[in-house]
Scaffold this motif. Structure first.
Motif, PDB file in Angstrom:
ATOM      1  N   HIS A  79       0.827  -1.204   0.000  1.00  0.00           N
ATOM      2  CA  HIS A  79       0.000   0.000   0.000  1.00  0.00           C
ATOM      3  C   HIS A  79       0.865   1.259   0.000  1.00  0.00           C
ATOM      4  N   GLY A  80       1.921   1.261   0.805  1.00  0.00           N
ATOM      5  CA  GLY A  80       2.774   2.442   0.876  1.00  0.00           C
ATOM      6  C   GLY A  80       3.414   2.770  -0.462  1.00  0.00           C
ATOM      7  N   LEU A  81       3.937   1.750  -1.145  1.00  0.00           N
ATOM      8  CA  LEU A  81       4.556   1.970  -2.446  1.00  0.00           C
ATOM      9  C   LEU A  81       3.529   2.455  -3.467  1.00  0.00           C
ATOM     10  N   ALA A  82       2.336   1.867  -3.435  1.00  0.00           N
ATOM     11  CA  ALA A  82       1.287   2.290  -4.368  1.00  0.00           C
ATOM     12  C   ALA A  82       0.866   3.740  -4.097  1.00  0.00           C
ATOM     13  N   ILE A  83       0.783   4.112  -2.835  1.00  0.00           N
ATOM     14  CA  ILE A  83       0.393   5.483  -2.488  1.00  0.00           C
ATOM     15  C   ILE A  83       1.449   6.480  -2.949  1.00  0.00           C
ATOM     16  N   VAL A  84       2.713   6.151  -2.752  1.00  0.00           N
ATOM     17  CA  VAL A  84       3.791   7.053  -3.183  1.00  0.00           C
ATOM     18  C   VAL A  84       3.772   7.223  -4.700  1.00  0.00           C
ATOM     19  N   ILE A  85       3.641   6.119  -5.432  1.00  0.00           N
ATOM     20  CA  ILE A  85       3.584   6.204  -6.896  1.00  0.00           C
ATOM     21  C   ILE A  85       2.342   6.970  -7.337  1.00  0.00           C
ATOM     22  N   GLY A  86       1.208   6.694  -6.686  1.00  0.00           N
ATOM     23  CA  GLY A  86      -0.019   7.411  -7.015  1.00  0.00           C
ATOM     24  C   GLY A  86       0.097   8.898  -6.749  1.00  0.00           C
ATOM     25  N   GLY A  87       0.749   9.270  -5.642  1.00  0.00           N
ATOM     26  CA  GLY A  87       0.947  10.687  -5.342  1.00  0.00           C
ATOM     27  C   GLY A  87       1.838  11.372  -6.365  1.00  0.00           C
ATOM     28  N   ALA A  88       2.903  10.672  -6.787  1.00  0.00           N
ATOM     29  CA  ALA A  88       3.809  11.248  -7.785  1.00  0.00           C
ATOM     30  C   ALA A  88       3.088  11.463  -9.119  1.00  0.00           C
ATOM     31  N   VAL A  89       2.334  10.451  -9.562  1.00  0.00           N
ATOM     32  CA  VAL A  89       1.593  10.580 -10.817  1.00  0.00           C
ATOM     33  C   VAL A  89       0.525  11.667 -10.699  1.00  0.00           C
ATOM     34  N   ALA A  90      -0.132  11.746  -9.541  1.00  0.00           N
ATOM     35  CA  ALA A  90      -1.154  12.780  -9.346  1.00  0.00           C
ATOM     36  C   ALA A  90      -0.548  14.182  -9.424  1.00  0.00           C
ATOM     37  N   TYR A  91       0.626  14.361  -8.844  1.00  0.00           N
ATOM     38  CA  TYR A  91       1.270  15.684  -8.893  1.00  0.00           C
ATOM     39  C   TYR A  91       1.677  16.042 -10.328  1.00  0.00           C
ATOM     40  N   ILE A  92       2.184  15.066 -11.080  1.00  0.00           N
ATOM     41  CA  ILE A  92       2.528  15.320 -12.481  1.00  0.00           C
ATOM     42  C   ILE A  92       1.278  15.711 -13.267  1.00  0.00           C
ATOM     43  N   PHE A  93       0.183  15.034 -13.014  1.00  0.00           N
ATOM     44  CA  PHE A  93      -1.072  15.366 -13.688  1.00  0.00           C
ATOM     45  C   PHE A  93      -1.541  16.763 -13.308  1.00  0.00           C
ATOM     46  N   ILE A  94      -1.417  17.106 -12.033  1.00  0.00           N
ATOM     47  CA  ILE A  94      -1.828  18.436 -11.578  1.00  0.00           C
ATOM     48  C   ILE A  94      -1.014  19.516 -12.286  1.00  0.00           C
ATOM     49  N   CYS A  95       0.289  19.311 -12.410  1.00  0.00           N
ATOM     50  CA  CYS A  95       1.139  20.287 -13.093  1.00  0.00           C
ATOM     51  C   CYS A  95       0.783  20.385 -14.572  1.00  0.00           C
ATOM     52  N   MET A  96       0.448  19.254 -15.199  1.00  0.00           N
ATOM     53  CA  MET A  96       0.066  19.272 -16.605  1.00  0.00           C
ATOM     54  C   MET A  96      -1.244  20.030 -16.811  1.00  0.00           C
ATOM     55  N   VAL A  97      -2.203  19.816 -15.927  1.00  0.00           N
ATOM     56  CA  VAL A  97      -3.487  20.496 -16.045  1.00  0.00           C
ATOM     57  C   VAL A  97      -3.330  21.998 -15.802  1.00  0.00           C
ATOM     58  N   SER A  98      -2.496  22.349 -14.831  1.00  0.00           N
ATOM     59  CA  SER A  98      -2.323  23.760 -14.470  1.00  0.00           C
ATOM     60  C   SER A  98      -1.332  24.480 -15.384  1.00  0.00           C
ATOM     61  N   ARG A  99      -0.574  23.715 -16.179  1.00  0.00           N
ATOM     62  CA  ARG A  99       0.436  24.282 -17.084  1.00  0.00           C
ATOM     63  C   ARG A  99       1.475  25.086 -16.317  1.00  0.00           C
ATOM     64  N   ASP A 100       1.785  24.635 -15.123  1.00  0.00           N
ATOM     65  CA  ASP A 100       2.784  25.313 -14.296  1.00  0.00           C
ATOM     66  C   ASP A 100       3.160  24.381 -13.150  1.00  0.00           C
ATOM     67  N   TYR A 101       4.305  24.676 -12.517  1.00  0.00           N
ATOM     68  CA  TYR A 101       4.693  23.918 -11.328  1.00  0.00           C
ATOM     69  C   TYR A 101       3.854  24.384 -10.151  1.00  0.00           C
ATOM     70  N   MET A 102       3.168  23.440  -9.512  1.00  0.00           N
ATOM     71  CA  MET A 102       2.306  23.754  -8.386  1.00  0.00           C
ATOM     72  C   MET A 102       2.989  23.378  -7.075  1.00  0.00           C
ATOM     73  N   ASN A 103       2.403  23.853  -5.989  1.00  0.00           N
ATOM     74  CA  ASN A 103       2.935  23.546  -4.659  1.00  0.00           C
ATOM     75  C   ASN A 103       2.760  22.058  -4.372  1.00  0.00           C
ATOM     76  N   VAL A 104       3.883  21.388  -4.089  1.00  0.00           N
ATOM     77  CA  VAL A 104       3.849  19.939  -3.890  1.00  0.00           C
ATOM     78  C   VAL A 104       3.526  19.561  -2.449  1.00  0.00           C
ATOM     79  N   LEU A 105       3.544  20.519  -1.542  1.00  0.00           N
ATOM     80  CA  LEU A 105       3.356  20.210  -0.121  1.00  0.00           C
ATOM     81  C   LEU A 105       2.020  19.537   0.178  1.00  0.00           C
ATOM     82  N   PRO A 106       0.883  19.981  -0.391  1.00  0.00           N
ATOM     83  CA  PRO A 106      -0.384  19.277  -0.109  1.00  0.00           C
ATOM     84  C   PRO A 106      -0.358  17.810  -0.522  1.00  0.00           C
ATOM     85  N   VAL A 107       0.293  17.504  -1.646  1.00  0.00           N
ATOM     86  CA  VAL A 107       0.377  16.107  -2.082  1.00  0.00           C
ATOM     87  C   VAL A 107       1.221  15.301  -1.104  1.00  0.00           C
ATOM     88  N   ILE A 108       2.327  15.862  -0.633  1.00  0.00           N
ATOM     89  CA  ILE A 108       3.182  15.166   0.328  1.00  0.00           C
ATOM     90  C   ILE A 108       2.412  14.891   1.617  1.00  0.00           C
TER      91      ILE A 108
END
Length: 281
Positions: A79-108
């Protein structure tokens, strides 16, 4: 027996569903609180759904939902590994949607909270599972070689399995058929193919859970490809060894390792010569 299996399955499904819903809701909280786009409207829920589906698939690929089979540590790591990978992919998706680097702290923060929750939840569910469902009573049927090593391994999971009887297949099929009916499961260890197939068919006929220790041929068959000739299933085992790309990487690793062989040989010769000199003295 059937009702107990259904209760076990219901508990596992409920526990996994709670973990999955918590992960989806926690992502929804940070999405609406930090990242959501007002122009998306109902598309915001599609984003949350995509995250939930992705996390479900990757957790399932790591066997994170097998609460009744795996150890607590293995489940937490999956579960921990899946959550970390899911968080990383989610942050990449968020940056792609926003077209900018977003604050990563909420995802962490979300990832940390999810890991803490799933760890505590898995530990709790495993205790509840052990409380309501005692270890399965098993009989081990073995072939020519005694299963001492295997018994040591399976006794390490006394929270799941309890070996109540060990029986040699040479005692006859009648004795085996009579004894297996008294247990919740049968372990088939290193049996001749014909006897193993007969016992397996008998257990299937009487709905008895069966654990089979595979042979080399079983492992080869498991890695074969599925084919169909009209309505006949066929297992294709190529038996050609490594593929071309695998051979290339193997040769590359070997060539890289050859550079270290002279140094290793010098050390070996030096120690051997020292030992010979010591003996001569």
């Amino acid at each position: 027996m059937y009702l107990e299996e259904q209760r076990r399955r219901a508990l596992s499904l409920l526990a996994n569903l709670i973990i999955w819903v918590f992960e989806a809701v926690s992502f929804g909280v940070i999405w609406f609180g930090e990242y959501h786009n007002p122009l998306f409207f109902r598309g915001n829920y599609v984003v949350i759904g995509l995250y939930a589906v992705f996390l479900f698939l990757i957790t399932k690929s790591f066997n994170g939902y097998k609460l009744s089979y795996m150890r607590v540590l293995d489940l937490c790591l999956s579960h921990g590994l899946a959550i970390v990978i899911g968080g990383a992919v989610a942050y990449i998706f968020i940056c792609m949607v926003s077209r900018d680097y977003m604050n990563v702290l909420p995802v962490i923060i979300m990832v940390i909270i999810q890991i803490v929750f799933e760890t505590l939840w898995v530990i709790l569910i495993q205790h509840i599972y052990m409380l309501f469902f005692p270890p399965r009573k098993l009989i081990v049927i073995y072939g020519i070689y005694p299963p001492e090593n295997f018994l040591l391994k399976i006794n390490a999971r006394r929270d799941r399995y309890q070996i109540c009887e060990v029986l040699n297949y040479q005692q006859g099929m009648e004795k085996i058929q009579q004894d297996v009916l008294d247990f919740e499961g049968v372990v088939l260890y290193d049996l001749p193919s014909e006897d193993r197939n007969n016992i397996l068919k008998y257990c299937f006929k009487h709905s008895i859970r069966t654990y089979v220790i595979p042979k080399i041929t079983d492992i080869i068959m498991k890695g074969s490809d599925d084919m169909h000739l009209v309505d006949t299933p066929v297992f294709l085992s190529r038996n050609i060894g490594l593929q071309a790309d695998q051979r290339f990487f193997k040769r590359a690793c070997l060539v890289r390792g050859l550079g270290e062989l002279p140094a290793i040989q010098d050390i070996f010769v030096k120690h051997a010569q020292a030992a010979i000199d010591k003996l001569n003295k």
